[in-house]
Write a protein that holds these residues in place. Structure first.
Motif, PDB file in Angstrom:
ATOM      1  N   GLY A 217      20.696 -71.984  52.800  1.00 16.91           N
ATOM      2  CA  GLY A 217      19.998 -70.828  53.335  1.00 16.91           C
ATOM      3  C   GLY A 217      19.304 -71.159  54.636  1.00 16.91           C
ATOM      4  N   ASP A 218      18.537 -70.176  55.162  1.00 14.29           N
ATOM      5  CA  ASP A 218      17.856 -70.383  56.443  1.00 14.29           C
ATOM      6  C   ASP A 218      16.407 -69.909  56.420  1.00 14.29           C
ATOM      7  OD1 ASP A 218      18.136 -67.644  56.360  1.00 14.29           O
ATOM      8  OD2 ASP A 218      19.435 -67.493  58.116  1.00 14.29           O
ATOM      9  N   SER A 223      19.830 -64.700  53.586  1.00 11.40           N
ATOM     10  CA  SER A 223      20.551 -65.885  53.122  1.00 11.40           C
ATOM     11  C   SER A 223      20.342 -66.093  51.630  1.00 11.40           C
ATOM     12  CB  SER A 223      20.103 -67.123  53.901  1.00 11.40           C
ATOM     13  OG  SER A 223      18.770 -67.485  53.596  1.00 11.40           O
ATOM     14  N   ARG A 226      22.770 -63.692  49.967  1.00 10.10           N
ATOM     15  CA  ARG A 226      24.160 -64.120  50.100  1.00 10.10           C
ATOM     16  C   ARG A 226      24.473 -65.289  49.176  1.00 10.10           C
ATOM     17  NH1 ARG A 226      25.289 -68.277  52.867  1.00 10.10           N
ATOM     18  NH2 ARG A 226      23.437 -68.068  54.221  1.00 10.10           N
TER      19      ARG A 226
END
Length: 356
Positions: A217-218, A223, A226
């Motif tokens: 993730g970010d 994220s 997703r």
């Protein structure tokens, strides 16, 4: 608007005496100081901060560049920074990097151009040439929450490794064996530290961590959504998802609910970075809490020490596990609660075990 000459006339002293009083110069009699301050109050005089900064080479202003102002953790951090700075006689200018290195450097450059006295930064990555150059040039600087390894700058942060181990112990005690993680960016120290701590704790408890249970993730909600959708599509989905920050946890929660699934019955959820609204979700979310307010205050104190010629100190505080009900913890009053982990919003006593 009253001028310094008006104050001098009202107090019956010279302009130079007024200037010395306003700059807290010791060579002023108490009588003159009293009359000048009384005149300042009567006339409502406000010194010109820009002009004063040109004379003293100080602006009494700090810069703060945070990673994401939309993240409640950084919002709380910024608030504590501003409050502590104000208490010490400084103002704060805040720049929001939005997890973008280019935007981070834009804010750093702008703040340095404005002649701030010192800079607080939570770096979005570990390789900003601008921050490295500023540190080498002697700019008073403190890293807060995140840091750049190898740079000689004080760091004020929370160590979450023990709390991550406590979380894995907690999940293991609840009977969970298939644990997955939504990791933060590897370029950030917090992103790499949290996933490494999770891997180490899983190994300690003999739990496998296949690659498909590690999602990248970010630190943004999208994220988290997703990665969680990918977990749910696996032939054997995980039993628990641990999101390495609160926004990714929010995205994970959205993904679960979008499929008509339930937390924790269909997928348990835990997060790093506890925030106030976690107690208001259904169920309340089990999380690792950082001492955010104290981090902000300690960072300001370290930076002011550096600015005012005192040796600054790095500070490392402990994060702690807060066990609630999003991982299958029994509700208050239900039997068979795992030892050491009350199903409530209070920190679990186990958080102290690995820090003694």
């Amino acid at each position: 608007m009253a001028s310094i000459k008006d104050v001098a006339a009202e107090a019956g002293v010279s302009v130079a005496t007024v200037s010395r009083v306003l700059n807290d110069h010791p060579s002023v009699s108490e009588d003159a100081r009293t009359r000048v301050l009384a005149a300042v109050g009567t006339l409502g005089y406000r010194p010109n901060a820009v002009a004063r900064s040109l004379r003293t080479d100080q602006t009494r202003t700090l810069g703060l560049v945070i990673s994401d102002v939309m993240n409640p953790y950084f919002t709380e951090l910024a608030r504590s920074v501003e409050e502590e700075a104000r208490a010490l006689g400084y103002s704060v200018i805040i720049g929001n990097a939005d997890e973008r290195p280019d935007l981070q450097d834009h804010h750093v450059r702008t703040l340095l151009d404005r002649r701030i006295d010192g800079l607080l930064v939570s770096p979005t990555d570990g390789g900003s040439p601008l921050i490295l150059d500023a540190a080498r040039a002697g700019t008073p600087m403190v890293f807060v929450d995140r840091w750049i390894p190898g740079v000689d700058v004080p760091v004020v942060r929370a160590d979450g490794r023990a709390a991550v181990r406590d979380l894995v112990a907690h999940l293991h005690g609840l009977g969970h064996r298939r644990l997955a993680i939504i990791a933060g960016p590897a370029a950030t120290t917090t992103g790499s530290e949290r996933v490494e701590a999770f891997r180490a704790a899983m190994a300690e408890y003999g739990l496998p961590l296949p690659d498909v249970y590690t999602g990248q993730g970010d630190f943004q909600a999208e994220s988290g959504r997703r990665v969680t959708e990918g977990f749910l599509d696996l032939p054997e989905p995980p039993e628990v998802v641990f999101a390495a920050d609160n926004l990714m946890a929010l995205g994970a929660l959205d993904a679960v609910r979008a499929r008509g699934l339930r937390v924790p019955q269909d997928l348990a959820l835990a997060a790093f970075d506890d925030i106030p609204w976690f107690v208001h979700t259904d169920p309340p979310i089990t999380a690792i809490a950082q001492p955010t307010g104290e981090l902000g205050r300690a960072a300001v104190r370290a930076l002011v020490d550096r600015i005012e010629g005192r040796p600054p100190q790095s500070v490392t505080l402990a994060a702690r596990l807060v066990a609630r009900r999003s991982c299958g913890e029994p509700a208050p009053g239900e039997p068979h609660a795992p030892a050491g982990f009350p199903a409530s919003g209070e920190p679990s006593p186990v958080t102290n075990r690995s820090q003694t």
